[in-house]
Write a protein that holds these residues in place. Structure first.
Motif, PDB file in Angstrom:
ATOM      1  N   THR A   1       0.663  -1.138   0.042  1.00 44.68           N
ATOM      2  CA  THR A   1      -0.048  -0.110  -0.115  1.00 44.68           C
ATOM      3  C   THR A   1       0.780   1.213  -0.070  1.00 44.68           C
ATOM      4  O   THR A   1       1.514   1.518   0.901  1.00 44.68           O
TER       5      THR A   1
ATOM      6  N   SER B   1       0.590   4.234   0.657  1.00 48.75           N
ATOM      7  CA  SER B   1       0.444   5.307   1.709  1.00 48.75           C
ATOM      8  C   SER B   1       1.276   4.909   2.824  1.00 48.75           C
ATOM      9  O   SER B   1       1.696   5.760   3.687  1.00 48.75           O
ATOM     10  N   TYR B   2       1.847   3.722   2.970  1.00 45.64           N
ATOM     11  CA  TYR B   2       2.668   3.188   4.010  1.00 45.64           C
ATOM     12  C   TYR B   2       3.980   4.058   3.939  1.00 45.64           C
ATOM     13  O   TYR B   2       4.899   3.931   4.879  1.00 45.64           O
TER      14      TYR B   2
ATOM     15  N   ALA C   1       4.732   6.967   2.750  1.00 44.52           N
ATOM     16  CA  ALA C   1       4.705   8.653   2.514  1.00 44.52           C
ATOM     17  C   ALA C   1       5.819   9.238   3.512  1.00 44.52           C
ATOM     18  O   ALA C   1       6.325  10.107   2.909  1.00 44.52           O
TER      19      ALA C   1
ATOM     20  N   GLU D   1       2.604   9.419  -2.106  1.00 43.24           N
ATOM     21  CA  GLU D   1       1.162  10.047  -1.608  1.00 43.24           C
ATOM     22  C   GLU D   1       0.386  10.763  -3.138  1.00 43.24           C
ATOM     23  O   GLU D   1      -0.745  10.973  -3.158  1.00 43.24           O
TER      24      GLU D   1
ATOM     25  N   SER E   1      -5.125   6.072   8.125  1.00 41.07           N
ATOM     26  CA  SER E   1      -4.156   5.043   7.642  1.00 41.07           C
ATOM     27  C   SER E   1      -3.072   5.675   6.731  1.00 41.07           C
ATOM     28  O   SER E   1      -2.349   5.146   6.067  1.00 41.07           O
ATOM     29  N   SER E   2      -3.063   7.048   6.752  1.00 46.16           N
ATOM     30  CA  SER E   2      -2.412   7.820   5.799  1.00 46.16           C
ATOM     31  C   SER E   2      -2.184   9.227   6.271  1.00 46.16           C
ATOM     32  O   SER E   2      -3.005   9.787   6.969  1.00 46.16           O
ATOM     33  N   ARG E   3      -1.035   9.550   6.095  1.00 52.76           N
ATOM     34  CA  ARG E   3      -0.682  11.231   6.353  1.00 52.76           C
ATOM     35  C   ARG E   3      -1.802  12.069   5.774  1.00 52.76           C
ATOM     36  O   ARG E   3      -2.237  13.085   6.301  1.00 52.76           O
ATOM     37  N   THR E   4      -2.041  11.794   4.517  1.00 48.56           N
ATOM     38  CA  THR E   4      -3.195  12.748   3.935  1.00 48.56           C
ATOM     39  C   THR E   4      -4.459  12.460   4.357  1.00 48.56           C
ATOM     40  O   THR E   4      -5.144  13.700   4.445  1.00 48.56           O
ATOM     41  N   GLN E   5      -4.861  11.263   4.802  1.00 48.99           N
ATOM     42  CA  GLN E   5      -6.116  11.451   5.495  1.00 48.99           C
ATOM     43  C   GLN E   5      -6.166  12.098   6.941  1.00 48.99           C
ATOM     44  O   GLN E   5      -7.116  12.753   7.201  1.00 48.99           O
TER      45      GLN E   5
ATOM     46  N   THR F   1      -3.467   6.870  14.491  1.00 49.55           N
ATOM     47  CA  THR F   1      -2.718   6.061  13.789  1.00 49.55           C
ATOM     48  C   THR F   1      -3.052   4.964  14.656  1.00 49.55           C
ATOM     49  O   THR F   1      -2.432   4.650  15.620  1.00 49.55           O
TER      50      THR F   1
ATOM     51  N   ASN G   1      -6.652   4.481  -1.341  1.00 53.05           N
ATOM     52  CA  ASN G   1      -5.613   3.430  -0.787  1.00 53.05           C
ATOM     53  C   ASN G   1      -4.842   2.583  -1.758  1.00 53.05           C
ATOM     54  O   ASN G   1      -5.032   1.574  -1.869  1.00 53.05           O
TER      55      ASN G   1
END
Length: 348
Positions: free
Chosen positions: A93, A95-96, A98, A105, A173-177, A190, A235
């Motif tokens: 994934t 986003s892991y 980033a 991203e 689950s991600s920085r952008t979220q 997180t 994602n």
């Protein structure tokens, strides 16, 4: 006569395919897939490697696959292990990673695309950039990029719109979220996917973001009451292979794999919108749900105002913050590709 010619042509194509498969050298592959309890793995990845590949190659090419969680891995280490050759073929994934490089991203920023068709167009536009980025320097060859169903909000509290996120603790689950939730006045938390159910039960979090069907597969409908049907992002997963391992594979097998992995990824994109809807239907117990268990969540339909707010936050907060931490070359690549699809320009 015409039917006879068509039948002859079809038979010739089948025979050519069979001959082609028979000429493939015996090859056995080891694959680390995505989360083993989700539909992306069970409906696409696992059947592809264990059934489709052997069948299409007449048994010449075989593979064994396990989800990364079945191997005791957390996810963020997969690309590193792939680049080192510890993992041959792997699914990760994006986003892991980033924090490794914000370029990871680029295709999946919160609010970038609100439907599967646009998300696919963004990936198609930017995939050549990833192919170059994950090239000789990283030791990874990109074979494709696939989506999960739309990432949406599951809450164990009443939610009528994006404004209700304010003051709530939300698993991201991600920085952008996380930046998206914080822009709404919520608190980002997180945690691993597998920890969400007990966290919701114990009110450690009020809401959590995941794929609509992924949340169903993990039985989030047992601990959440409201499902907000507004796609935040998708994602995306990268399907890759260690470059040295790839170089050792016969060119005929390479061509065979590339063609068929491309088809698998295309099938996953084709299903993204339908799976998103299936997630909505089955979490809420709608008649259209075709799966055996039906949840009883309340489906909340987003308003036009909330769709506009999602885009506004993307343009004014998420995109500028991302551009600030990504390199000038990264921003230039975004503007030359993704910006043309979504009509939003990034600025350093």
């Amino acid at each position: 006569m015409k039917k006879h010619l068509l039948a002859t042509a079809a038979l010739a194509a089948v025979l050519a395919s069979a001959v082609s498969a028979q000429t493939l050298p015996k090859t056995h592959l080891k694959v680390v897939g995505g989360l083993s309890n989700l539909t992306a793995y069970n409906d696409y990845e696992k059947p592809f490697w264990t059934n489709v590949v052997p069948n299409l190659s007449n048994g010449q090419v075989t593979a064994e696959i396990k989800g990364f969680n079945e191997m005791g891995l957390k996810g963020p280490e997969i690309l590193r292990l792939m680049s080192q050759g510890v993992i041959e073929f792997g699914t990760a994934t994006l986003s892991y990673f980033a924090s490794d490089n914000p370029i990871n991203e680029a295709i999946d920023l919160a609010g970038l695309t609100a439907d599967a068709k646009s998300a696919r167009a963004v990936v198609d536009a930017f995939e050549p950039i990833y192919a170059k980025f994950y090239g000789p320097g990283s030791g990874i060859k990109v074979l494709g990029i696939s989506p999960y169903p739309a990432q949406v909000l599951f809450c164990n509290a009443e939610i009528k719109g994006l404004g209700d996120v304010k003051g709530k603790k939300v698993r991201t689950s991600s920085r952008t979220q996380a930046e998206f939730i914080e822009a709404l006045g919520g608190s980002s938390v997180t945690m691993a996917f597998g920890e969400v159910v007990p966290a919701m039960q114990n009110k450690v979090v009020d809401c959590a973001i995941t794929g609509s069907l992924s949340g169903y597969s993990a039985k989030w409908y047992e601990v959440a009451t409201h499902l907000y049907a507004l796609p935040i992002n998708w994602n995306s997963q990268i399907h890759g292979v260690n470059q040295k391992a790839w170089n050792k594979i016969d060119p005929k097998v390479q061509d065979f794999l590339q063609t068929n992995i491309k088809a698998m990824v295309s099938n996953m994109w084709d299903a993204a919108a339908a799976q998103t809807q299936q997630g909505y239907d089955c979490n809420t117990g709608a008649a259209a749900c075709t799966l055996p268990v039906k949840g009883k969540m309340v489906l909340v339909t987003p308003s036009d105002a909330d769709r506009a707010l999602l885009k506004k936050i993307m343009q004014e907060q998420v995109l500028p913050k991302w551009a600030a931490r990504c390199s000038a070359a990264c921003v230039k690549d975004f503007n030359a590709t993704i910006a043309k699809v979504v009509g939003m320009t990034a600025r350093k």
